[in-house]
Design a protein around this motif. Sequence first.
Motif, mmCIF file in Angstrom:
data_model
loop_
_atom_site.group_PDB
_atom_site.id
_atom_site.type_symbol
_atom_site.label_atom_id
_atom_site.label_comp_id
_atom_site.label_asym_id
_atom_site.label_seq_id
_atom_site.Cartn_x
_atom_site.Cartn_y
_atom_site.Cartn_z
ATOM 1 N N VAL A 19 22.451 23.583 66.024
ATOM 2 C CA VAL A 19 21.206 23.527 65.242
ATOM 3 C C VAL A 19 20.843 22.069 64.979
ATOM 4 C CG1 VAL A 19 20.164 24.022 62.991
ATOM 5 C CG2 VAL A 19 21.517 25.779 64.139
ATOM 6 N N GLY A 20 21.845 21.308 64.561
ATOM 7 C CA GLY A 20 21.623 19.886 64.277
ATOM 8 C C GLY A 20 21.201 19.134 65.528
ATOM 9 N N ASN A 21 21.812 19.453 66.629
ATOM 10 C CA ASN A 21 21.538 18.789 67.900
ATOM 11 C C ASN A 21 20.089 18.993 68.327
ATOM 12 O OD1 ASN A 21 22.332 17.273 70.019
ATOM 13 N ND2 ASN A 21 23.657 18.806 70.957
ATOM 14 N N ILE A 22 19.669 20.244 68.315
ATOM 15 C CA ILE A 22 18.302 20.552 68.736
ATOM 16 C C ILE A 22 17.314 19.992 67.720
ATOM 17 C CG2 ILE A 22 16.680 22.433 69.176
ATOM 18 C CD1 ILE A 22 19.052 24.019 70.288
ATOM 19 N N GLY A 23 17.665 20.139 66.437
ATOM 20 C CA GLY A 23 16.793 19.616 65.376
ATOM 21 C C GLY A 23 16.623 18.115 65.489
ATOM 22 N N ALA A 24 17.731 17.409 65.689
ATOM 23 C CA ALA A 24 17.665 15.954 65.775
ATOM 24 C C ALA A 24 16.919 15.537 67.035
ATOM 25 C CB ALA A 24 19.068 15.359 65.775
ATOM 26 N N GLY A 25 17.094 16.309 68.124
ATOM 27 C CA GLY A 25 16.369 16.018 69.356
ATOM 28 C C GLY A 25 14.869 16.107 69.133
ATOM 29 N N ASN A 26 14.453 17.181 68.465
ATOM 30 C CA ASN A 26 13.023 17.331 68.125
ATOM 31 C C ASN A 26 12.561 16.198 67.227
ATOM 32 O OD1 ASN A 26 12.718 19.656 69.546
ATOM 33 N ND2 ASN A 26 12.894 21.020 67.771
ATOM 34 N N ALA A 27 13.411 15.845 66.254
ATOM 35 C CA ALA A 27 13.061 14.797 65.297
ATOM 36 C C ALA A 27 12.905 13.463 66.017
ATOM 37 C CB ALA A 27 14.124 14.691 64.214
ATOM 38 N N ALA A 28 13.821 13.173 66.938
ATOM 39 C CA ALA A 28 13.759 11.911 67.673
ATOM 40 C C ALA A 28 12.478 11.838 68.497
ATOM 41 C CB ALA A 28 14.981 11.768 68.578
ATOM 42 N N THR A 29 12.123 12.962 69.116
ATOM 43 C CA THR A 29 10.893 12.998 69.908
ATOM 44 C C THR A 29 9.666 12.751 69.030
ATOM 45 O OG1 THR A 29 11.986 14.655 71.264
ATOM 46 C CG2 THR A 29 9.621 14.381 71.602
ATOM 47 N N ALA A 30 9.649 13.426 67.870
ATOM 48 C CA ALA A 30 8.508 13.270 66.960
ATOM 49 C C ALA A 30 8.405 11.829 66.475
ATOM 50 C CB ALA A 30 8.658 14.217 65.768
ATOM 51 N N LEU A 31 9.570 11.257 66.152
ATOM 52 C CA LEU A 31 9.599 9.886 65.651
ATOM 53 C C LEU A 31 9.164 8.903 66.743
ATOM 54 C CD1 LEU A 31 10.420 8.618 62.966
ATOM 55 C CD2 LEU A 31 12.636 8.114 63.996
ATOM 56 N N ALA A 32 9.622 9.148 67.970
ATOM 57 C CA ALA A 32 9.278 8.274 69.088
ATOM 58 C C ALA A 32 7.768 8.249 69.287
ATOM 59 C CB ALA A 32 9.975 8.745 70.354
ATOM 60 N N LYS A 33 7.135 9.428 69.127
ATOM 61 C CA LYS A 33 5.675 9.505 69.260
ATOM 62 C C LYS A 33 5.006 8.676 68.175
ATOM 63 C CE LYS A 33 4.891 13.933 71.459
ATOM 64 N NZ LYS A 33 4.949 15.339 71.039
ATOM 65 N N MET A 34 5.551 8.790 66.954
ATOM 66 C CA MET A 34 4.940 8.098 65.824
ATOM 67 C C MET A 34 5.018 6.589 65.971
ATOM 68 S SD MET A 34 5.891 9.894 62.310
ATOM 69 C CE MET A 34 5.613 8.817 60.959
ATOM 70 N N VAL A 35 6.187 6.081 66.390
ATOM 71 C CA VAL A 35 6.349 4.632 66.460
ATOM 72 C C VAL A 35 6.107 4.097 67.876
ATOM 73 C CG1 VAL A 35 7.935 4.567 64.513
ATOM 74 C CG2 VAL A 35 8.860 4.797 66.810
#
Lengths: 205, 162
Positions: A19-35
């Motif tokens: 759960v953490g792995n997939i969640g963090a993967g999504n989070a990293a993608t979202a963050l990468a888009k933002m910055v």
Amino acid sequence: MTFSLEDLNNEHIDVLREVGNIGAGNAATALAKMVQKKIDMDVPIVQILSFEDVAAILGGEEMVVSGIYFQVEGDINGNIMFVLDIASSKVLTGMLMGRDDYSGDLDDMDYSALQEIGNILSGSYISSLNMLTGLKLKLSVPSLCVDMAGAILSVPAIQFSQTGDKVVLIETILKDGNSLVKGNFFLIPDEPSFIILLKSLGVLR
Amino acid sequence: MQKVIKVGMADLKIVSEPDVLTTLGLGSCVGIALYDKVTKIAGLAHIMLPDSSQIKNNQNLAKFADTAINLLVSEMIQKGAGPGRLTAKISGGSQMFSFGSNGSDLMKIGYRNVVATKEILSKLRIPILSEDTGGNYGRTIEFYSENGNLLVKTIGHGVKII
């Protein structure tokens, strides 16, 4: 049926890590888009800790950290807390504001940026939970607090303390080049929800 | 040699002169400092929840206001403190996060911890000499057995002795 954190076995922990792995993967993608930068991540570490050890992993009870807290409603009820040490908070807000230097003090703009970051990261976790389990989940608006780690962590610790003496922690490390962002993610379902969660992940019958 | 003894979350400790008790980063938890000024015996409990009878998993007596205070008092008396001489100072019980008016009961846990602590102290006829509770910030406290002073340190909200 009753279920406490002490009953968690390796299979349960593997599922929570996923759960953490997939969640963090999504989070990293979202963050990468933002910055608009490439963000890497490490495989999350899942730990079951006693209260005394929780603050230690963040650098001690008096270390200043940012805590972003959410209420979760829907098929499971509980809370999510995302904790960043102050250096990681500065790296994240610095990235978001496009600064070259991440050493300045946090101001009001940074605080609202942190809330927004918490929103995105927690939203990613929740949507990964939703994908894995099919459970319907809704997040409240975030509440931010920058203060001593011990004081901030007392909030999830008190919630866990209603059912036991342990805390579940999913630690995620996001990286932008050499800047490390260490995020700690606490999943705090209430007692019946914990059982629903593990059942829907297929590891509890 | 003066020693500084740390009291963790859901924990309690007792010292005598000249040692110091400390608990770091109190948030919604409450630190309960009991003192006998004649024998200079000092006790500190760091409680997390108001009431042990509302919780199934209640073996850890130091976790709850009711059981922790009773345990602290009886251990202090065992070590020679006079039951009629105990006085109290309390700190903590803040609300670190707010969710407006629709916040759950759990959000008010700091307030409930303070209320429960006061009720139990009053039942035991232990007077509260001073308190620094509430607010939305964390506190580190140091309790000095030589004089019963309770030092409260915060980030951005000053330092005081109560």
